[in-house]
Every structure is written in structure tokens, then in C-alpha cells.
Design a protein around this motif. Sequence first.
Motif, short mmCIF file in Angstrom:
data_model
loop_
_atom_site.label_atom_id
_atom_site.label_comp_id
_atom_site.label_asym_id
_atom_site.label_seq_id
_atom_site.Cartn_x
_atom_site.Cartn_y
_atom_site.Cartn_z
N ARG A 28 -4.14 8.39 0.52
CA ARG A 28 -3.35 9.11 -0.48
C ARG A 28 -3.36 8.46 -1.84
N ALA A 29 -3.57 7.16 -1.88
CA ALA A 29 -3.52 6.47 -3.17
C ALA A 29 -4.81 6.66 -3.96
N LEU B 11 1.51 0.07 -6.85
CA LEU B 11 0.06 0.20 -6.98
C LEU B 11 -0.31 0.66 -8.39
N ARG C 50 3.80 3.30 -4.06
CA ARG C 50 2.88 3.86 -5.07
C ARG C 50 3.18 3.31 -6.46
N MET D 78 5.10 12.04 -3.08
CA MET D 78 4.00 11.61 -3.94
C MET D 78 4.08 12.15 -5.35
N ILE E 16 -4.81 8.73 -7.28
CA ILE E 16 -3.96 8.08 -8.28
C ILE E 16 -4.70 6.90 -8.89
N LEU E 17 -5.28 6.06 -8.02
CA LEU E 17 -5.94 4.86 -8.53
C LEU E 17 -7.21 5.24 -9.30
N ILE F 127 -7.28 -0.47 -0.13
CA ILE F 127 -6.40 0.66 -0.42
C ILE F 127 -7.21 1.95 -0.34
N LYS G 22 0.81 -1.22 0.00
CA LYS G 22 0.00 0.00 0.00
C LYS G 22 0.84 1.27 0.00
N ASP G 23 2.07 1.19 0.54
CA ASP G 23 2.90 2.40 0.57
C ASP G 23 3.85 2.49 -0.61
#
Lengths: 519, 413
Positions: free
Chosen positions: B283-284, B254, B251, B397, B287-288, B280, B248-249
Motif C-alpha cells: 500500500r505504501a 514513511l 504512513r 489511507m 505514496i513513496l 517497504i 511500515k504501517d
Amino acid sequence: MKKSPKVNEVNEFLEIASDFEDPLEVIRESLSNSYDAGASEVKISIRNQPEGSDIIIEDDGHGMNERDLESFFDLGNSRKTDSIGYKGHGTKIFYKSDHIEVTTVRDGKSYRAVMEEPWEKLNRKELPKYELTKHSVRSGNSQTKIKITNFRSGKGFNAEELTYNKIHHYLKWKTIAGSLAHKFGEFQREMDIIVELDEDIDDTRDKLVTTNRLELPEEQEEPGDGRFPAERMCKHYPAEEIDVEYDGGETTVQIVGMVGGKKARNELPTYGKHSSQFGVWLAKDHIKVERHNEAISHDNEYIHFFFVANCQDIELSANRETIRNKSSSVYQAVTEEIEYYLSKVMQDPWFKEEYLQTRKEGKHRRRMANQQSSLKERRERIEADGFNPANSSEVLLGLERAVNGNASLTLSVEDFQPDADVHAIVRHAGRLRNAAVHPTLTGLLNEEVPLENVDLAVCWTQGDPAELKEYERNGYIGGELSVQLENGALVYRDGENHYTEVIEVKPLLESKVSATADD
Amino acid sequence: MSRTITENTFNFEVNATAGDARTGTLHVNGTRLKTPNLFPVMNFYAGGTENSVYGGGVHRTMKEFMIGAERVSVDPLTNYFDATMMSVSSLTDYNLTRKRFEAYLDTPIKERELFEPFEGTVFADSGGFKFLNNAEIDGSDFEEDMDQRTVYQIQKQLGSDIIVNLDHPIAPDDSHQERVKKAERTAENIHTFLSLTRDFDGAQYLTLHGYNYSMMNEYLDVITDSVPQGVLHEGFDGIALGSLVPKKDDRGALIQAVTDCREVMAEWGMEDWPLHVLGISSRAIPILAALGADSFDSSTHIHNAINGKYSHSLMDHSPIKEADFSKCDCPVCQSDHLVNWMRGNTEYKKDILGPVAMHNLIVQKRELADIRNRIQQGGEDALVDYFEETFGRDRTMRQFAHQVVNQSLGGYF
């Protein structure tokens, strides 16, 4: 009682003028002043003299009035606000000379200011004075001529060291002649710059003529042919004007630049060591001041980048070589913004997937070609000299070949660790045995491998017999060593007897070869 | 782009795109959910009685917000519970007796009078993540063998709208052989799952595991060795991408997983299916979402609260003790009563942390609403602006944000 701190004026002038050593810095200063005066042409002549350089700067700008001339000679009294000369330090370069003469015409008046022996007087702790005369002339003839006699260069900066080539590169790198302001679509006045050097200095041409623009090498996004396919690749990144807020105000950063291979970069003028010129430059008045390569992440080499980030709110040190306000929040905010912009460039698919990939592929092909030639050499060596192991792995390969050709040799390698003292575990006649493997037996002893746990010493040859004798004579790691090659063994005694069997591989293979020949 | 899987029970329609990002509506069993969206993890049971709204700790307070219980003195915050994730395996986290277990399951969640205000979509995860270390789900306290059959039975009894098969997630250091074995065991479960769920009235998501294209493709190859591709297409309505929690950390990992998952889905004819990324969030999420993931689930709002963090945005939080509640206009921070709790003036820790968790969830849900809104504006600019505003100052990020803008939103140059 309140007291005001005092300034020693003479020392201040001395200090500021001493900061400049290179006569080219006079040019940098003059070009900025001429541009600010609206000149469309500026002409600089440099003549080499025994005591220094005579420098004449003429421009067709709007000239100076009495107040401007005061600023010209005063310290810290500039009439400029945010442009590069706002501190009023620059023209104090001229004090490092024997004579300063300024002739200027403005608004129908002609002025002449003369200062005698400024450098000598300053060094005598005396403040030099200038004499001003004024006449009326017909209007429409504004211009300025500055004549500096015997400018004192620092050591290594003598005029005779100059060449047109060096000056050209200097102009483009360190002065307004290398400005990228035109990339921002704003009106940038054209200014022709003409430099004439004394024939004693450089007689390769009459004069140098250029403009106040830096042009980036032409774009070429596609790879080329040849061994270095990315070397001429080049992409320009559009000029971007970014408003930046910081603690206490707002400023603007103008950033523009390119990414390119070595050949493209070579088309840029540079000053100093070529490789140290690339990366990200912070600029004021679009004149490059100091690099900020931290803006480029460590994953990427700064050498591929040439970006100029201009901000009028950076402040320069007295000699204009470095930025003075690095601890300010404006500098912090500006550099953060630049880092952010560069991060986008580094994630640009052209950069990541085209340019870097092309470089990688080129490198791969060159590696392959090098491999081919190295393999050819190795094969030729084998043809000429036969199998001759160079390392322990190859010795084991030889051993395997010997085993294959000799049914009575019941030995197999079960484990191999090239970095260990005892490299291999071999199965010998059904038992696991610890084997140290070396091209020569002397090599094993030279590395001082402890023999206590070594059951087998596998080597290509014994090496130098005299060296082995020396070990027998002098001892081995605090014990005695007996080399009994006739019994195929080493015996090491340190209170206890340790027996290490020696297998020499070369003779095993030779016997096989000779047997085949007999058939 | 619209597809009806089973009349009246499931439908997913995409109504706007920006690059690879998409907004849509997920209709399941009469619930309607805008995507991309976040399913907060809820524990509808766990250790309580009806008087304590079936649950303990911070979960209990969250449910009180959901239904507007008197204790919290706010109107039901159902807006933020348009979707919830309940893991079947959370039942096994407590030492439940058989009797309590049966009591919990005797009425579906939304049919309980207590949860009357709640109308959100319930996603019931199978709890496969409990297998991560090759362990078994242990239902010994309530005397159940936790296999696919039991898991489905529980999913059904909960009244779930979306369910997944029981899976065997992979771990980053699994060998190839271990991964294949897990896929084979999951394939057996899928077989059972499909035969059990013929009459199920909600949506069925197929679990997919892998960190890149080849791993996911191979996973589907293994699955289709036992379950023909046509049957998968008939039986499932969406994809639940799992095994990403250990990454998960990371990126970059992911981004690769979701990008490759979309590619695999397209090649296996599942491009119109909704894609849920299991476990998840935070912060992601942007992006996802930009890469085309449609939903996520997570309990970070609760974990952050437990760790003393009060969210200002997806990217930013501060210690609860330093929070200026007056700067937030969410219903929690607008309530003097709850602000008083968050300042520590209450007997139970769960009452200090519960409102913070609720506030944290609201921050995440509001940002998702903003992301949806930007996707719907047409073109990629609004979403690119979001990335600029959100990630611009975050050094860790931004390179991933820039990567996503270049990869999925048209690029900068």
C-alpha cells in the motif's frame, strides 16, 4: 381474502400540520413554492393577532391551475418530482389556522379557493373542504396570493417573538434565500424576497428585502495583525459537482464552502446558537437540512468549517428538519463522498500550514503575553512578601538554599517524584533517607501519608499548631501521633514506634538571613 | 537529467517527472530496469538441491515460475522478475553446512544454466537488518565470520548487480548515543566496503538510516567523519534508505522519511542518484513513488499468500478460499492447472501458496507499470487520478494520499 390497510385521513392531516409550530416554517414553505412557480418577487406580511398570526404571501410566479390547487390542499399528491416539496406535506402547515384563502391567476383564468376553519374542523375529526371559484381574466397577469388567518404557533413561537433580524437569519439559514446554488455556475433565477412585519411585532424598519442567495464572507488568505491573527482568515473552496455511484443508481453531490476564523464566520448569518451552525451541512434544493460533522476528522474542530453539500436524493422527514433515508445506500455513498472531499480540504496546505499555523502562533503569542503578566505578578509578590513556597518543589528549592548557606547542614536531594507519597530521596550525613515534602507539616498529615517509610518530613513551616494538636488528640490512621517539634520529630505508634525527623526550612533560612544582617 | 557513474556498468536516467515523482531507467551490467519498480525478495538458495531449483517452500515455486519449470506449466514469467532482491543474510536462516554453502556460491546466479531465462537485475542486500536488535549475523553453521568482507564476497559470488554496504540499522527506541554508535560502526564497514569494491562491476548503494532530516543528516556527518564526502560520491551510485520496516504501517512516518531523504540527498549532492527504500511495499508504494522513491523491495506477496490472502489490487485482498480466479487475467489465474492448485488440490502447501504469491506479485508489478505510465503522461493529473481511484474509499489511507497530492503533486485547491 385480501384486505387493504386503511388510512384515517383526518388524523394524517392533523399529524402533518402539528409537526410545524414556528410561523417561520410557513415562510420557508412559501418561498420554495414561489421559487418553483418561477416568481421573481415574493412578498410576505405577518400581522400579530390575539388568536395567532395573519400571514399573507404574494408572488408573481406563474400561478396555479385547478390541478395545482388540488395538490396544494391534498396530502401526498404533490406534482413536484425531486425537489423539496415532492411529498406534498408543506402546504398542510396552513391547515393550522382559521381561514385559508388562495387567489391565483394562470393561463387567463383566475381561481379562488377558500377553506374555512380548517384547524377547528380537523380537531373535530372532520375533513375540511375548500370552495373553488373560477373566472376568466386577461392573460399576462399571473400571480398568487395566499392569505392565512390566525395561524396557530406552537408555544414559544408566537409572532411577537419575531424580529426582522431573526427572520433575516432564518431566511438565510433555513430557506431557499440561503442557497449556494449560484456557486455552481448554473442558472439560478434571482428572486427578491420582501418581508413586512406588523409594527406591533417589530417597528425598527419598514420591511426586509433580500435575495435567494447566500454569500460567503470575503476571502482573506493572509493573517491579520493583533492578538487573534487568524480570526478574519477565510478561504473559499471551489464548488465541486461530484457524480456518485451507489448500489442501485447514480446521484450528484454539489459541495461548496469555506474555512475561516471566528470573525469571518460571524459575517455569516446564522439561526440559533452561533457555534452550533458550523461544520458540514447536507442540503436539498440547497436548503440546509442536517449536519454531518462526522465528515470532519476528530483531529480538526468542525467549528472552522462551513460546507454545504447538496443532493436531491436525500429524503426529508415530514417536518423537513431531518433526513429520512439515512439507512439507504444513496445516503451512505453521498456521505462517504463528502468525507472524501473534506479530507482533501483538511490536507490543503493553506488550511494545515497557514490557517492552523497562524492560529497556533497567535495562541503562542497570547500565552507568552499571559506569561509575562503572570511572571510580573509573581515577581511583585516576591518583592513584597519574600520567598514563600506554594508546593513541595519550592520547599525543596528553599531547602537547597538553606544548605548552601549553612556548611553544617549536609543534605542533598538525590531524587524527586512530585506524584509520589514520599517525594524525595535525600542524602543526609552520607545516608539515603526517604523524605515527604510539603509546604506545611499539617499538609502532610492532611494527605494521610503513611509514616512508616518516611524518615524525613521536609516542610516550609509546621502549619497550624492547633491542627497538629488535634492529630495528637484524635490519632493518625489508626495509631497514635506525638508531635515533638522541640526534638524536631514526629513519633507514630501503631504497635511499633516510627520516628520521622522534621526539617522546617523557613527557620533555617531566617537564621541565615539574620546572620548576614548582623555582619 | 542523466549521469554515467561508471562507463557501461551503471547508469540511471530520469525520463519523466510528475511533481516529485519520476520515472527512469536503471542500467546495470547490461540489465535494464524501468523505475519506479519493485524488487521481490527471492531466496535463490535455501535448503534444496538442483532438482528442487535450489530452494524450499514458496520461494521454490516462485523460482519455478521465473524459469517456466515444467511443474508449473507456464512460460517463464520473466517480465515480473525484471528485478529481484536477495539478502545475503537469508543464507544464515538455514542450517547450511560449509559444503552446501560453497556449492551455492560457486557459480553466479545468472550463469547457472537452471536460471537461464532470468535476466533481471539482482540486488543483494547486506543483511544488516539482522543487526536490528544488536545481534550479530551468525554464520557459524558454515563457519564464516559474517563481516563486511564476507558479506561482500557473497554479494560478488552471487553475481549481484546492485550491492549495499553492511549496515547497522536503527530502531525506533534507540537512544541518540546508540544511533551514533551504529552509524560509526556502519562507517567502518563503508570504509572496508569501498576498499574492497574498487573493481566491482555493478552499482553500489550507500545505506542511509534515519526517520527525519536531522537524523539522516547526522548519519551522513558521522559517515563522512571516516569517509570523506568526495570518496562517498566516487564510490557510491545510489541510496538505500533503511530502518523503515518497523514503521511500515505508519504512513506519516514513511512520508516524512522519504521526503526528508530526498532533501538530504539534494543537500549532499546526491539528488540524481536513484533512491531505493528497503523493505517497504504494497500500500505504501504509490505514496513513496509519488514522493520520488525509485525502487522498493518486499516479500509481502509471499507473506500475504502464507496468510491466506489473494490480492485484487495493492489495496485490496480477500481470503484465498473466496477468490474468484476467473476474474483475473494474469497467467497464473488463467491456468487451469494452477487454479486447481490454488483451490487446494495438490499435495504440498507450497504448491497451493506459490501460485497465489506469484499472482500477488503480478498485481503489484502491474500497478507499478500503471504508476510509471501515469507519470510519463506529463503533468500530475494522471497520477492524482490514480490516488483518487486507489485510495478514495480507504479511510485509513486517504489522508496520507491527500497529503502527498498536496505536498508533491501540485495540490487540489
